[in-house]
Design an enzyme around this catalytic site. Sequence first.
Site, PDB file in Angstrom:
ATOM      1  N   ASP A   1      -9.184 -15.782   5.318  1.00 47.47           N
ATOM      2  CA  ASP A   1      -9.869 -15.472   4.352  1.00 47.47           C
ATOM      3  C   ASP A   1     -10.430 -16.828   3.585  1.00 47.47           C
ATOM      4  OD1 ASP A   1      -7.927 -17.036   3.088  1.00 47.47           O
ATOM      5  OD2 ASP A   1      -7.254 -15.521   1.407  1.00 47.47           O
TER       6      ASP A   1
ATOM      7  N   ASP B   1      -2.915 -11.507  -3.769  1.00 45.80           N
ATOM      8  CA  ASP B   1      -3.235 -12.810  -3.376  1.00 45.80           C
ATOM      9  C   ASP B   1      -4.356 -13.611  -4.536  1.00 45.80           C
ATOM     10  OD1 ASP B   1      -2.043 -12.727  -0.821  1.00 45.80           O
ATOM     11  OD2 ASP B   1      -3.617 -12.217   0.364  1.00 45.80           O
TER      12      ASP B   1
ATOM     13  N   ARG C   1      -5.917  -9.179   5.014  1.00 48.76           N
ATOM     14  CA  ARG C   1      -6.650 -10.330   5.771  1.00 48.76           C
ATOM     15  C   ARG C   1      -6.050 -10.314   7.268  1.00 48.76           C
ATOM     16  NH1 ARG C   1      -3.583 -14.998   3.841  1.00 48.76           N
ATOM     17  NH2 ARG C   1      -2.252 -13.748   2.686  1.00 48.76           N
TER      18      ARG C   1
ATOM     19  N   TYR D   1      -7.855  -0.352  -1.172  1.00 48.31           N
ATOM     20  CA  TYR D   1      -8.519  -1.650  -1.295  1.00 48.31           C
ATOM     21  C   TYR D   1     -10.080  -1.451  -0.885  1.00 48.31           C
ATOM     22  CZ  TYR D   1      -4.060  -3.776  -0.989  1.00 48.31           C
ATOM     23  OH  TYR D   1      -2.806  -4.038  -1.185  1.00 48.31           O
TER      24      TYR D   1
END
Length: 270
Positions: free
Chosen positions: A91, A49, A183, A77
């Site tokens: 987000d 993203d 997200r 992550y």
Amino acid sequence: MSQQPHAFDFETGEVLLLDKPLTWTSFDVVRKVKNTLRIKKIGHAGTLDPLATGLLILCTGKKTKQIDLIQAQEKEYTGTFRLGQTTPSFDLETAVDADLPYAHVTPEQLLAAVQAFTGPIQQTPPLYSAVKINGERAYEVARRGDTAEIKSKEVTIKEFELTGINLPEVQFRVVCTKGTYIRSLARDFGQHLGCGAHLTKLVRTRIGEYRVEDALTLEALEALRPPRREGEETRPPRQPRQRLPEKRAGLEFYQASSPPADSAPADPAS
């Protein structure tokens, strides 16, 4: 497996590790690398993203055949969830649409939430995502103010730990399978706790055996620009254009609400 720039042969084929900057789309990076290194055949092995940073893998030449194999590998992550607030995009791309109390959340409840989202889970991708709906990207539907139903799917959270707690923020590390939306994990995590949450920071640190600490920055990439071949026409230098990522990535709110940068980066096509 740190990369050695002098060993690169991009036309024959390379697996190139890059550390994607904030607000750049994955396509921005592909275009920048293609133009900088004058590569004819190139593609990325897994989108990041615009508001995520970290490992983006590009394959060139014959190595583009490995893209599907690399995409299928597990991802790692790190990042931050902000409890007590929700956003439509899950987000910072969109403004907060709800403020909820979070002071009641205890360490025990946080640990229980982590356990609840470890292993195989059902997850619905965000409407602000590249998922296709009737042939159209979901984020295109969302950005014009429409709504659409996105089907849930099963993903696996192999490892999930909280690495820091400073409410309303919690830091995390996640290892997951292909197709997992962090997200969406933030949204579901907040719903489970009854206080809402959204993602405020995300770094992809690993894809399979490839790690972000072995990745090149875009600045380091400039040093790999090949010299012009003998007899090739030299074009006059052009004025670098200003990047306006919000016009491509849907980051109008993020750009407007962020502190102004000292200087705008060069256009990725340069």
